[in-house]
Design a protein around this motif. Structure first.
Motif, PDB file in Angstrom:
ATOM      1  N   VAL A 137       0.876  -1.150   0.077  1.00 41.97           N
ATOM      2  CA  VAL A 137       0.086  -0.003   0.072  1.00 41.97           C
ATOM      3  C   VAL A 137       0.881   1.156   0.023  1.00 41.97           C
ATOM      4  O   VAL A 137       0.580   2.408  -0.423  1.00 41.97           O
ATOM      5  CB  VAL A 137      -0.907   0.117   1.296  1.00 41.97           C
ATOM      6  N   ALA A 138       2.054   1.318   0.636  1.00 41.65           N
ATOM      7  CA  ALA A 138       2.881   2.434   0.698  1.00 41.65           C
ATOM      8  C   ALA A 138       3.414   2.737  -0.769  1.00 41.65           C
ATOM      9  O   ALA A 138       3.633   3.815  -1.030  1.00 41.65           O
ATOM     10  CB  ALA A 138       4.189   2.109   1.621  1.00 41.65           C
ATOM     11  N   ALA A 139       3.439   1.821  -1.620  1.00 43.01           N
ATOM     12  CA  ALA A 139       3.843   2.184  -3.014  1.00 43.01           C
ATOM     13  C   ALA A 139       2.560   2.566  -3.824  1.00 43.01           C
ATOM     14  O   ALA A 139       2.925   3.003  -4.945  1.00 43.01           O
ATOM     15  CB  ALA A 139       4.578   0.817  -3.685  1.00 43.01           C
ATOM     16  N   ALA A 140       1.510   2.655  -3.310  1.00 40.49           N
ATOM     17  CA  ALA A 140       0.286   3.052  -4.078  1.00 40.49           C
ATOM     18  C   ALA A 140       0.146   4.678  -4.075  1.00 40.49           C
ATOM     19  O   ALA A 140       0.228   5.202  -2.866  1.00 40.49           O
ATOM     20  CB  ALA A 140      -0.779   2.456  -3.586  1.00 40.49           C
ATOM     21  N   GLU A 141      -0.294   5.125  -5.225  1.00 36.50           N
ATOM     22  CA  GLU A 141      -0.680   6.594  -5.285  1.00 36.50           C
ATOM     23  C   GLU A 141      -2.141   6.746  -4.820  1.00 36.50           C
ATOM     24  O   GLU A 141      -2.992   5.704  -5.035  1.00 36.50           O
ATOM     25  CB  GLU A 141      -0.492   7.177  -6.823  1.00 36.50           C
ATOM     26  N   VAL A 142      -2.481   7.811  -4.021  1.00 31.38           N
ATOM     27  CA  VAL A 142      -3.946   8.007  -3.846  1.00 31.38           C
ATOM     28  C   VAL A 142      -4.468   9.039  -4.795  1.00 31.38           C
ATOM     29  O   VAL A 142      -4.010  10.121  -4.785  1.00 31.38           O
ATOM     30  CB  VAL A 142      -3.864   8.597  -2.346  1.00 31.38           C
ATOM     31  N   ILE A 143      -5.640   8.751  -5.163  1.00 34.45           N
ATOM     32  CA  ILE A 143      -6.319   9.708  -6.172  1.00 34.45           C
ATOM     33  C   ILE A 143      -7.920   9.810  -5.771  1.00 34.45           C
ATOM     34  O   ILE A 143      -8.397   8.728  -5.642  1.00 34.45           O
ATOM     35  CB  ILE A 143      -6.206   9.073  -7.637  1.00 34.45           C
ATOM     36  N   ALA A 144      -8.183  10.839  -5.802  1.00 32.72           N
ATOM     37  CA  ALA A 144      -9.711  11.113  -5.184  1.00 32.72           C
ATOM     38  C   ALA A 144     -10.812  10.403  -6.320  1.00 32.72           C
ATOM     39  O   ALA A 144     -10.242  10.605  -7.671  1.00 32.72           O
ATOM     40  CB  ALA A 144      -9.966  12.667  -5.089  1.00 32.72           C
ATOM     41  N   VAL A 145     -11.775   9.843  -5.892  1.00 31.37           N
ATOM     42  CA  VAL A 145     -12.577   9.397  -6.783  1.00 31.37           C
ATOM     43  C   VAL A 145     -13.167  10.378  -7.787  1.00 31.37           C
ATOM     44  O   VAL A 145     -13.158  10.176  -9.110  1.00 31.37           O
ATOM     45  CB  VAL A 145     -13.907   8.841  -6.543  1.00 31.37           C
ATOM     46  N   ASP A 146     -13.351  11.591  -7.556  1.00 31.96           N
ATOM     47  CA  ASP A 146     -13.787  12.542  -8.554  1.00 31.96           C
ATOM     48  C   ASP A 146     -12.624  13.240  -9.289  1.00 31.96           C
ATOM     49  O   ASP A 146     -12.939  14.114 -10.272  1.00 31.96           O
ATOM     50  CB  ASP A 146     -14.503  13.935  -7.787  1.00 31.96           C
ATOM     51  N   GLU A 147     -11.604  12.627  -9.106  1.00 34.46           N
ATOM     52  CA  GLU A 147     -10.333  13.078  -9.948  1.00 34.46           C
ATOM     53  C   GLU A 147     -10.233  12.180 -11.265  1.00 34.46           C
ATOM     54  O   GLU A 147      -9.731  12.376 -12.231  1.00 34.46           O
ATOM     55  CB  GLU A 147      -8.890  13.000  -9.455  1.00 34.46           C
ATOM     56  N   LEU A 148     -11.262  10.926 -11.218  1.00 30.92           N
ATOM     57  CA  LEU A 148     -11.046  10.114 -12.479  1.00 30.92           C
ATOM     58  C   LEU A 148     -12.666  10.329 -13.051  1.00 30.92           C
ATOM     59  O   LEU A 148     -13.337  10.783 -12.441  1.00 30.92           O
ATOM     60  CB  LEU A 148     -10.946   8.638 -11.997  1.00 30.92           C
ATOM     61  N   GLN A 149     -12.278  10.089 -14.413  1.00 33.13           N
ATOM     62  CA  GLN A 149     -13.487  10.091 -15.256  1.00 33.13           C
ATOM     63  C   GLN A 149     -13.817   8.982 -16.017  1.00 33.13           C
ATOM     64  O   GLN A 149     -12.650   8.388 -16.437  1.00 33.13           O
ATOM     65  CB  GLN A 149     -13.206  11.290 -16.205  1.00 33.13           C
TER      66      GLN A 149
END
Length: 100
Positions: free
Chosen positions: A75-87
């Protein structure tokens, strides 16, 4: 490595759908394959407002094997992206793009 922005990535396979797919393998040979994880959080009793996103290689077979394990891994290697940042595409099942 960060998920590409402003690039439609084909969704190879997905699972755990609620409004949008919540466990997704997306990508292709040009951009590599990306695992997106926003599955139900039993402790919070809801879906998170973000995806954990991890690059899982340039080879479909290996990337699919990671998807099939059902775990994003480190998990430490994962990027965090908000759901609303994805289309997602109009079908919400064929492709995904990170907004700029």
């Amino acid at each position: 490595m960060k998920m590409p922005a402003a690039t439609w990535l084909p969704i190879v396979v997905y699972a755990d759908f609620c409004d949008v797919p919540r466990w997704v393998l997306a990508g292709g040979q040009d951009d590599g394959f990306w695992l997106l994880d926003s599955r139900f959080d039993d402790d919070a009793d809801e879906y998170p407002s973000f995806f954990r996103v991890k690059f899982v290689g340039d080879e479909l077979g290996a990337a699919r094997a990671v998807f099939d394990t059902g775990a994003i891994g480190d998990v430490a290697a994962a990027e965090v992206i908000a759901v609303d940042e994805l289309q997602f595409d109009p079908t919400v099942r064929a492709s995904v793009m990170r907004r700029v």
